[in-house]
Design a protein around this motif. Structure first.
Motif, PDB file in Angstrom:
ATOM      1  N   ASP A 150      -0.100   5.386  -2.204  1.00 54.13           N
ATOM      2  CA  ASP A 150       0.604   4.499  -3.136  1.00 54.13           C
ATOM      3  C   ASP A 150       1.326   3.387  -2.386  1.00 54.13           C
ATOM      4  OD1 ASP A 150       1.715   3.978  -5.927  1.00 54.13           O
ATOM      5  OD2 ASP A 150       3.551   4.194  -4.755  1.00 54.13           O
ATOM      6  N   ARG A 153      -1.200   0.867  -1.280  1.00 57.46           N
ATOM      7  CA  ARG A 153      -1.703   0.076  -2.409  1.00 57.46           C
ATOM      8  C   ARG A 153      -0.726  -1.036  -2.785  1.00 57.46           C
ATOM      9  NH1 ARG A 153      -3.269   4.062  -4.924  1.00 57.46           N
ATOM     10  NH2 ARG A 153      -1.317   4.537  -6.017  1.00 57.46           N
ATOM     11  N   ARG A 154       0.562  -0.785  -2.605  1.00 58.51           N
ATOM     12  CA  ARG A 154       1.559  -1.803  -2.930  1.00 58.51           C
ATOM     13  C   ARG A 154       1.536  -2.963  -1.941  1.00 58.51           C
ATOM     14  NH1 ARG A 154       5.861   0.083  -6.340  1.00 58.51           N
ATOM     15  NH2 ARG A 154       5.458   2.221  -7.034  1.00 58.51           N
ATOM     16  N   GLN A 157       0.248  -6.704  -2.869  1.00 59.45           N
ATOM     17  CA  GLN A 157       0.402  -7.084  -4.268  1.00 59.45           C
ATOM     18  C   GLN A 157       1.403  -8.223  -4.429  1.00 59.45           C
ATOM     19  OE1 GLN A 157       1.232  -3.611  -6.624  1.00 59.45           O
ATOM     20  NE2 GLN A 157      -0.811  -2.752  -6.347  1.00 59.45           N
ATOM     21  N   ALA A 158       2.268  -8.399  -3.458  1.00 59.61           N
ATOM     22  CA  ALA A 158       3.164  -9.559  -3.415  1.00 59.61           C
ATOM     23  C   ALA A 158       3.026 -10.170  -2.030  1.00 59.61           C
ATOM     24  CB  ALA A 158       4.614  -9.149  -3.694  1.00 59.61           C
ATOM     25  N   ARG A 159       2.663 -11.453  -1.967  1.00 61.98           N
ATOM     26  CA  ARG A 159       2.377 -12.085  -0.685  1.00 61.98           C
ATOM     27  C   ARG A 159       3.207 -13.345  -0.490  1.00 61.98           C
ATOM     28  NH1 ARG A 159      -3.595 -13.623  -0.511  1.00 61.98           N
ATOM     29  NH2 ARG A 159      -3.142 -14.209  -2.666  1.00 61.98           N
TER      30      ARG A 159
END
Length: 234
Positions: A150, A153-154, A157-159
């Motif tokens: 998990d 996976r995160r 997701q914010a770059r």
């Protein structure tokens, strides 16, 4: 010249001569050997040594060795705790400190917050996973695998895509006029009714397109000093 003495010092022994008594050796007279290499007859070259000395035309590196982490050091529990009852090497303890919260003398706890904090600091989750799989007495519990998956996976997701300029228009009408220019639509992103976000590398192109629409771009603060646009600006 009578009485003249010439002396010198070498790394392992010293020598001297006297014009009256002749040469004499001092310092190494009673040594069985001058170095550990006395009597060396041959050496064996590895593939890199053969390539370096010109004995081989090519060199192919071998497989990268796996980290020398002895197994059986830690116990990873389903509740995300990591116990090292026999103690840890300083490097291993520092690794766990980076990814987990230390809750006891030899106990660490993995949490979403601790893993994300490590990722934000630039640490690689794969490094932790390799260590846990190698050093754990037993296969990693499913709950721990799910926690690591998990967190991985995160990631992404914010770059952070780099710096942008926030362009503010005097009113929605000006923003609508600029947004109607098809050149500006490929350069900037409209934010709300009066603002645009422009990547730093596209600011010059935005200024040129805005000027063509009759709205020269005003810059405020230290960034206000810039070279005027020319016909060749892009």
């Amino acid at each position: 010249m009578p009485g003249t003495r010439i002396a010198g010092t070498w790394p392992l022994w010293s020598w001297s001569t006297n014009s009256r008594s002749g040469p004499s050796c001092r310092g190494g007279d009673y040594l069985d050997q001058l170095s550990r290499y006395d009597g060396l007859l041959a050496i064996r070259l590895n593939p890199l040594g053969a390539y370096t000395t010109g004995q081989s035309a090519t060199y192919t590196p071998g497989p990268k060795p796996r980290p020398a982490t002895p197994s059986g050091q830690i116990t990873v529990l389903p509740n995300h705790d990591i116990a090292a009852l026999d103690g840890l090497a300083p490097a291993d303890a520092l690794l766990l400190d980076a990814f987990a919260d230390k809750t006891g003398d030899r106990v660490w706890s993995l949490t979403h917050r601790s893993l994300l904090r490590a990722i934000d600091a630039g640490r690689d989750l794969a490094e932790l996973r390799r260590y846990l799989e190698t050093a754990s007495r037993h296969p990693l519990p499913q709950t721990v695998m799910m926690l690591l998956d998990d967190a991985a996976r995160r990631l992404g997701q914010a770059r952070d895509t780099g710096p942008v300029h926030l362009i503010e228009c005097a009113d929605p009408a000006v923003a609508a006029l600029l947004a109607g220019d098809r050149r500006l639509r490929t350069i900037a992103t409209r934010l709300g009714e009066r603002h645009f976000a422009v990547p730093a590398e596209r600011l010059a192109a935005f200024r040129k397109a805005a000027l063509a629409q009759g709205h020269p771009l005003e810059q405020l603060g230290p960034a206000a000093s810039h070279a005027p646009l020319t016909d060749g600006a892009s």
